[in-house]
Design a protein around this motif. Structure first.
Motif, PDB file in Angstrom:
ATOM      1  N   CYS A 140       0.646  -1.098   0.041  1.00  0.00           N
ATOM      2  CA  CYS A 140       0.040  -0.019   0.091  1.00  0.00           C
ATOM      3  C   CYS A 140       0.902   1.314  -0.192  1.00  0.00           C
ATOM      4  O   CYS A 140       1.945   1.171   0.499  1.00  0.00           O
ATOM      5  CB  CYS A 140      -0.992   0.061   1.378  1.00  0.00           C
ATOM      6  SG  CYS A 140      -2.214  -1.409   1.389  1.00  0.00           S
ATOM      7  N   LYS A 141       0.216   2.318  -0.400  1.00  0.00           N
ATOM      8  CA  LYS A 141       0.972   3.417  -0.568  1.00  0.00           C
ATOM      9  C   LYS A 141       0.256   4.662  -0.099  1.00  0.00           C
ATOM     10  O   LYS A 141      -0.968   4.867  -0.063  1.00  0.00           O
ATOM     11  CB  LYS A 141       1.262   3.765  -2.009  1.00  0.00           C
ATOM     12  CG  LYS A 141       2.061   5.061  -2.297  1.00  0.00           C
ATOM     13  CD  LYS A 141       2.411   5.097  -3.561  1.00  0.00           C
ATOM     14  CE  LYS A 141       3.671   6.352  -3.840  1.00  0.00           C
ATOM     15  NZ  LYS A 141       3.927   6.383  -5.492  1.00  0.00           N
ATOM     16  N   ASN A 142       0.959   5.470   0.733  1.00  0.00           N
ATOM     17  CA  ASN A 142       0.351   6.811   1.634  1.00  0.00           C
ATOM     18  C   ASN A 142      -0.557   6.140   2.483  1.00  0.00           C
ATOM     19  O   ASN A 142      -1.927   5.944   2.359  1.00  0.00           O
ATOM     20  CB  ASN A 142      -0.350   7.594   0.592  1.00  0.00           C
ATOM     21  CG  ASN A 142       0.569   8.219  -0.463  1.00  0.00           C
ATOM     22  OD1 ASN A 142       1.740   8.188  -0.146  1.00  0.00           O
ATOM     23  ND2 ASN A 142      -0.008   8.899  -1.304  1.00  0.00           N
ATOM     24  N   VAL A 143       0.003   5.717   3.784  1.00  0.00           N
ATOM     25  CA  VAL A 143      -1.036   5.125   4.802  1.00  0.00           C
ATOM     26  C   VAL A 143      -0.899   5.889   5.966  1.00  0.00           C
ATOM     27  O   VAL A 143       0.259   6.428   6.384  1.00  0.00           O
ATOM     28  CB  VAL A 143      -0.158   3.553   4.933  1.00  0.00           C
ATOM     29  CG1 VAL A 143      -1.163   2.836   6.424  1.00  0.00           C
ATOM     30  CG2 VAL A 143      -0.567   2.801   3.670  1.00  0.00           C
ATOM     31  N   LEU A 144      -1.894   5.803   6.664  1.00  0.00           N
ATOM     32  CA  LEU A 144      -1.863   6.813   8.054  1.00  0.00           C
ATOM     33  C   LEU A 144      -2.709   5.897   9.100  1.00  0.00           C
ATOM     34  O   LEU A 144      -3.885   5.637   8.897  1.00  0.00           O
ATOM     35  CB  LEU A 144      -2.648   8.220   7.903  1.00  0.00           C
ATOM     36  CG  LEU A 144      -2.938   9.077   8.830  1.00  0.00           C
ATOM     37  CD1 LEU A 144      -1.755   9.323   9.780  1.00  0.00           C
ATOM     38  CD2 LEU A 144      -3.754  10.071   8.692  1.00  0.00           C
ATOM     39  N   LEU A 145      -2.265   5.886  10.152  1.00  0.00           N
ATOM     40  CA  LEU A 145      -2.803   5.187  11.426  1.00  0.00           C
ATOM     41  C   LEU A 145      -2.284   6.424  12.435  1.00  0.00           C
ATOM     42  O   LEU A 145      -1.664   6.459  12.887  1.00  0.00           O
ATOM     43  CB  LEU A 145      -2.037   3.894  11.643  1.00  0.00           C
ATOM     44  CG  LEU A 145      -1.883   2.779  10.655  1.00  0.00           C
ATOM     45  CD1 LEU A 145      -1.301   1.513  11.289  1.00  0.00           C
ATOM     46  CD2 LEU A 145      -3.355   2.554  10.177  1.00  0.00           C
ATOM     47  N   GLU A 146      -3.660   6.782  13.086  1.00  0.00           N
ATOM     48  CA  GLU A 146      -3.383   7.908  13.794  1.00  0.00           C
ATOM     49  C   GLU A 146      -4.660   7.938  14.933  1.00  0.00           C
ATOM     50  O   GLU A 146      -5.894   7.842  14.656  1.00  0.00           O
ATOM     51  CB  GLU A 146      -3.517   9.386  13.027  1.00  0.00           C
ATOM     52  CG  GLU A 146      -3.140  10.441  14.180  1.00  0.00           C
ATOM     53  CD  GLU A 146      -2.701  11.645  13.394  1.00  0.00           C
ATOM     54  OE1 GLU A 146      -1.902  12.303  13.832  1.00  0.00           O
ATOM     55  OE2 GLU A 146      -3.195  11.807  12.255  1.00  0.00           O
ATOM     56  N   GLY A 147      -4.099   8.078  16.076  1.00  0.00           N
ATOM     57  CA  GLY A 147      -5.191   8.351  16.979  1.00  0.00           C
ATOM     58  C   GLY A 147      -5.839   7.061  18.035  1.00  0.00           C
ATOM     59  O   GLY A 147      -6.488   7.069  19.040  1.00  0.00           O
TER      60      GLY A 147
END
Length: 555
Positions: A231-238
């Motif tokens: 995967c490309k451009n991955v965000l895990l936050e909070g």
């Protein structure tokens, strides 16, 4: 839904803040590329609009899948998990979707093994058959999991548990809940299939095995909870990620990864209960996060043995910053599956509290791969049961170096062994590490370095180090190691042992301990050991092994 308009923009706001984190590279010794974060349309779809029912009684797999598909197919946006408990089977993320958990939302994965079919997946560096991960994505672009909610993987129904890790009351309650015991009654397994997998396979891997053969051990094939592949451009936050069947977070062959302000939890006894395992990924940050887990906390990998070398994808260009690890086998770890290589990694301003080992770099013969250009700066540790800093190239193997306790002696000895293997592509390498500004209050051992006779650990700088431990420094099969402004306070044994190592330099080194001998040097390969920088070094306080020339030891 009330205040929905504020939620519409949330994916965009989060990605902007994380993108700024990815750019904070001004003081690094080598350049890290900018981490590109995902951005999302403001459109929001709530899972209850597609028939999801909260309360934890109704399985919502289909409804959540429909919401994700609809969001992705319309160009992307936010899929909202509102406040409440939402029971579900496996979820597949799609491009341009931000799965957002509202404060008070619990995404509870099913405890029914039948809800997780067998699929081709990856586990501990190998491509193999596992049960489908609770959350997965493959080949997707611009994906995120954000919010303030909780994702629970129901790991308690998957994991084996050792009797030694529970109180008698806890063990009795676990056994009475069902499952089966190993032949020696020391380990509980969730089912007969789970026990069969343990007894008949290596990590659930059946070479050339059919799906029918894997079905016989299905319950043993625990999935990683969040599996993101290519995967490309991955965000895990909070979000809080907890109670995973195996590893918690597993990004594999991904590019542009941002992990920020997550809370990752597992029981301390959770086998394979790692926090995050970043494998063969390029460009990313792990920041402002906490880990309290049953295995390695923050771990860098790149494939295993020949399969990993054939893949040939290093994990590279990562910043790990402002993280806390409360429990785990290691605070920050590289390996042991590092066959594709690891390079350009910065770890700074992190705290490890009670992790088995603080900084852990592990590999073994057969892995291959090169780990290089690693900077560790600003680590605080307390109550470390084993080594504060550990380099080992004998992971899961037997070292030829005998511990003093093994021989009933006060000084380490070198066992006579056969001819050493010849270095080839399967020989791993550790080189070019800088470890500085490290403080540790309480450990079994301060620093342990152990390379291979055919491949020493090379070019390691320890600078501005202060460690209080039972035992001090052991430097075995290493080359070009420098200790600068290092204070080690010990209560047992010789504070510093150098064995079969070359080019060891010291400057402003203070070794405090009960032993009159401060440094011992042994092994027939030892040479170029400069002890001028060790406070109080003299003929009376430096012990030189048999067969070595005193001219090789500069006092």
């Amino acid at each position: 839904m009330k205040n929905l308009s504020s939620l519409l923009l949330l994916g965009m706001v989060l990605s902007i803040s994380s993108q700024a984190i990815g750019q904070s590279n001004g003081s690094l010794p080598f350049t890290l590329p900018k981490v590109e974060c995902p951005t999302f349309k403001a459109d929001t779809i709530s899972i209850d609009k597609y028939g999801a029912i909260k309360g934890g009684m109704v399985l919502n797999t289909v409804a959540i899948g429909k919401a994700i598909d609809a969001c992705s197919n319309s160009g992307g946006g936010v899929v909202l998990v509102p406040k409440g408990v939402w029971l579900t089977g496996p979820i597949t993320l799609k491009s341009n979707v931000n799965l957002h958990l509202q404060d008070g939302a619990v995404l509870q994965f099913s405890s029914n093994f039948d809800d997780f079919p067998l699929v081709m997946s990856y586990f501990e560096g190998w491509e193999t058959v596992r049960c489908q991960s609770p959350i997965s994505a493959k080949g997707q672009v611009n994906i995120a999991i954000t919010g303030s909610g909780i994702i629970d993987g129901a790991g308690q129904v998957w994991r084996p548990v050792k009797k030694s890790k529970l109180t008698s009351a806890q063990w009795k309650a676990l056994v009475s809940s069902g499952g089966v015991l190993s032949a020696d009654k020391s380990t509980w397994y969730p089912s007969e299939k789970s026990l069969l997998g343990q007894n008949t396979t290596i990590q659930g891997y059946i070479k050339g095995g059919s799906m029918h053969e894997y079905e016989k051990i299905k319950d043993y094939l625990r999935p990683n909870m969040v599996s993101l592949v290519e995967c490309k451009n991955v965000l895990l936050e909070g979000v809080t990620f907890q109670n995973s069947p195996a590893w918690n977070l597993h990004p594999l062959m991904c590019e542009n990864l941002t992990i920020n302000k997550v809370n990752v939890r597992n029981p301390w006894y959770a086998q394979n209960g790692d926090g995050v395992d970043i494998e063969s990924c390029k460009n990313g940050v792990v920041t402002n996060s906490t880990f309290d887990v049953g295995d390695d906390g923050i771990c860098i990998k790149s494939g295993k043995d020949e399969e990993g070398r054939k893949r040939g994808m290093p994990t590279e260009n990562f910043l790990v910053e402002n993280c806390v690890v409360f429990h785990g086998h290691g605070g920050f770890v590289i390996g042991s599956e590092m066959s594709g290589g690891v390079r350009n990694i910065i770890v700074r301003n992190c705290t490890f509290l009670g992790t088995d080992i603080g900084l852990r770099f592990k590999t073994t013969r057969g892995r291959g791969g090169v780990v290089e250009n690693i900077l560790v700066d600003g680590i605080n540790m307390t109550n470390i049961p084993a080594e504060a800093i550990n380099f080992s190239m004998y992971y899961m193997g037997k070292s030829p170096i005998a511990e003093p306790e093994d021989e009933g002696k006060t000084q380490t000895t070198v066992k006579e062994v056969g001819a050493n293997p010849i270095a080839d592509e399967s020989t791993p390498q550790f080189k070019n590490f800088t470890i500085r500004n490290v403080a540790c209050k309480g450990a079994l051992q301060a620093i342990h370095l152990e390379g291979l006779p055919e491949m020493s650990i090379k070019n390691i700088l320890f600078e501005d180090i202060s460690i209080e431990a039972e035992k001090g420094i052991r430097c075995i099969e290493a080359e070009g190691v420098t200790f600068s402004n290092v204070t080690i306070k010990t209560t047992k044994g010789i504070p510093m042992e150098v064995i079969n190592s070359t080019g060891v330099e010291t400057s402003r080194v203070d070794l405090m301990g009960a032993s009159q001998v401060k440094v011992s040097v042994g092994g027939k390969m030892a040479k170029g050991i400069n002890l001028k920088g060790v406070a109080g070094a003299s003929a009376a306080t430096v012990k030189i092994g048999a067969g070595l020339s005193s001219s090789e030891i500069i006092k």
